[in-house]
Design a protein around this motif. Structure first.
Motif, mmCIF file in Angstrom:
data_model
loop_
_atom_site.group_PDB
_atom_site.id
_atom_site.type_symbol
_atom_site.label_atom_id
_atom_site.label_comp_id
_atom_site.label_asym_id
_atom_site.label_seq_id
_atom_site.Cartn_x
_atom_site.Cartn_y
_atom_site.Cartn_z
ATOM 1 N N ASN A 52 -6.141 -1.732 3.964
ATOM 2 C CA ASN A 52 -6.437 -0.303 4.021
ATOM 3 C C ASN A 52 -6.796 0.273 2.656
ATOM 4 O OD1 ASN A 52 -5.962 -0.067 6.826
ATOM 5 N ND2 ASN A 52 -3.759 -0.062 6.434
ATOM 6 N N HIS A 54 -4.749 0.195 -0.032
ATOM 7 C CA HIS A 54 -3.568 0.642 -0.783
ATOM 8 C C HIS A 54 -3.337 -0.350 -1.930
ATOM 9 C CE1 HIS A 54 -1.945 2.800 3.036
ATOM 10 N NE2 HIS A 54 -3.129 3.223 2.664
ATOM 11 N N GLN A 56 -1.345 -1.477 -5.402
ATOM 12 C CA GLN A 56 -0.128 -1.375 -6.214
ATOM 13 C C GLN A 56 -0.329 -2.251 -7.436
ATOM 14 O OE1 GLN A 56 3.900 -1.063 -4.436
ATOM 15 N NE2 GLN A 56 2.900 -2.032 -2.687
ATOM 16 N N ARG A 78 0.495 3.282 -8.102
ATOM 17 C CA ARG A 78 -0.032 3.160 -6.741
ATOM 18 C C ARG A 78 -1.202 4.119 -6.557
ATOM 19 N NH1 ARG A 78 5.515 3.035 -6.341
ATOM 20 N NH2 ARG A 78 6.365 1.184 -5.340
ATOM 21 N N ASN A 80 -4.827 4.799 -3.566
ATOM 22 C CA ASN A 80 -5.729 4.341 -2.512
ATOM 23 C C ASN A 80 -7.072 4.075 -3.171
ATOM 24 O OD1 ASN A 80 -3.869 4.688 -0.333
ATOM 25 N ND2 ASN A 80 -4.156 6.891 -0.592
#
Length: 158
Positions: A52, A54, A56, A78, A80
């Motif tokens: 998706n 995401h 990290q 973190r 997107n």
């Protein structure tokens, strides 16, 4: 008793697990996504990216560096990730007029403009992409050079 799963179950099982990568490729990932490699420091240990987007990023610990102003990275950053954007950033702050403000979004909407946009809440700041060509070195959180201490009024006391 051994349980055997058909091979078509393996993609379903592992589809939702984030994939971890070494630190040497996170800067290449940023470049492939239309962002400059120098948005993240050299001291990245590893990162994970799920399907998706995401992202990290794991560092050895909190640290400070400087782009135009001082920037603070937490141990984990973190966001997107999509093409030209890091949205919903958590774990990155920038100093503005002696106040530390969280960086919320980072965008490169038109690479030919040579500009990158930082959303730090109260203001949108445009900076030159050239500031972010090379990943910076990031010093541990409490580290401040002698010159910085002197400039901030922390000169040697007798």
């Amino acid at each position: 008793m051994a349980v055997f799963l058909p091979l078509f179950f393996f993609p379903l099982i592992f589809h939702h697990l984030p994939i971890s990568f070494s630190s040497s490729s996170v800067h290449e990932l940023l470049k492939a996504k239309g962002l400059p490699a120098g948005l993240l420091p050299k001291e990245v240990k590893s990162y994970s990216l799920d399907e998706n987007g995401h992202l990290q990023v794991f560092l050895d610990g909190p640290c400070l560096t400087k782009f135009e102003n001082r920037v603070y990275f937490e141990s984990v950053v973190r966001a997107n990730l999509s093409y030209g954007e890091l949205m919903g950033v958590v774990g990155l702050s920038q100093e503005e007029l002696f106040i530390w403000l969280p960086v919320r979004d980072i965008m490169v909407s038109d690479p030919s403009s040579g500009l990158i946009l930082f959303d730090i809440g109260v203001v949108h700041k445009q900076l030159s992409l050239s500031l972010f060509e090379v990943p910076p070195s990031c010093k541990p959180q409490g580290f401040m050079s002698y010159r910085e201490r002197k400039d901030h009024g922390f000169g040697a006391q007798r």
